[in-house]
Design a protein around this motif. Structure first.
Motif, short mmCIF file in Angstrom:
data_model
loop_
_atom_site.label_atom_id
_atom_site.label_comp_id
_atom_site.label_asym_id
_atom_site.label_seq_id
_atom_site.Cartn_x
_atom_site.Cartn_y
_atom_site.Cartn_z
N GLN A 44 0.98 -1.32 -0.05
CA GLN A 44 -0.22 -0.05 0.04
C GLN A 44 0.98 1.22 -0.02
O GLN A 44 2.15 1.16 0.79
CB GLN A 44 -0.81 0.05 1.06
CG GLN A 44 -1.89 -1.11 1.35
CD GLN A 44 -2.55 -0.97 2.76
OE1 GLN A 44 -2.40 -0.50 3.52
NE2 GLN A 44 -3.71 -2.06 2.65
N THR A 63 -2.15 0.31 -6.40
CA THR A 63 -1.68 0.12 -4.71
C THR A 63 -1.44 1.50 -4.32
O THR A 63 -1.09 1.46 -2.95
CB THR A 63 -0.17 -0.20 -5.18
OG1 THR A 63 0.44 0.31 -5.88
CG2 THR A 63 -0.38 -1.80 -5.66
N GLY A 65 -3.07 4.72 -2.23
CA GLY A 65 -4.24 4.92 -1.61
C GLY A 65 -4.32 6.41 -1.74
O GLY A 65 -5.60 6.77 -2.16
#
Length: 171
Positions: A44, A63, A65
């Motif tokens: 992330q 990936t 955010g």
């Protein structure tokens, strides 16, 4: 280790270079490399863009955010609170599994726990905004604490600056 660096060993990364030397491109390359193997090695990514706006193109990666551009006290405070909560949760779970780092935790538990990368482009500007501005020191202190405690738990900072002086000695 999609980009040849074992973050479980090195913890956090610094990219140094003069203006126009490719620091933002290096951060983007880290994000793309980590994303390219995310199926095998979940990740992330969050980016703090205090540079020239070069992180915004990462927003399309699945990936990634969020990309926070410049000083946004509310979003940065929320991000840091989320990272603190993640570190606290992982600390408990890693200890229960007797895992020293993310790789060991994944191996022992079989859980595909994602590595968390926080890219900071323009660390000098970030530091000026959050270490030296009255009332905002807590934000910078929190980043330093997360960088120190998070690395063993799969939370890593990859930062870029134009001079070594952009980083305090405790970071």
């Amino acid at each position: 280790t999609a980009f040849g660096i074992d973050l479980d060993v090195v913890g956090n990364l610094v990219v140094l270079g003069a203006g126009g030397s490719g620091k933002s491109a290096a951060l983007r390359a880290v994000a793309v490399a980590a994303s390219s193997v995310a199926e095998r090695f979940p990740v992330q990514i969050t980016a703090l863009d205090f540079g020239g706006g070069g992180m915004s193109m990462l927003e399309d990666l699945p990936t990634v955010g969020t990309v926070i551009s410049g000083p946004d006290d509310e979003r940065i405070t929320r991000l840091l609170a989320d990272l603190d909560a993640t570190i606290s949760d992982r600390s408990t779970r890693f200890a229960a599994a007797r895992a020293a780092n993310l790789r060991e935790y994944r191996s022992v538990t079989g859980v595909a726990e994602p590595r968390i990368l926080v890219l900071v482009d323009g660390m000098g500007a970030f530091r000026n905004e959050y270490e030296f501005r009255p009332g905002s020191l807590q934000v910078f202190d929190q980043v330093v604490a997360i960088a120190a405690t998070g690395r063993a738990l799969g939370v890593h900072f990859v930062t870029a600056a134009d001079r070594i002086g952009a980083f305090p000695s405790n970071l």
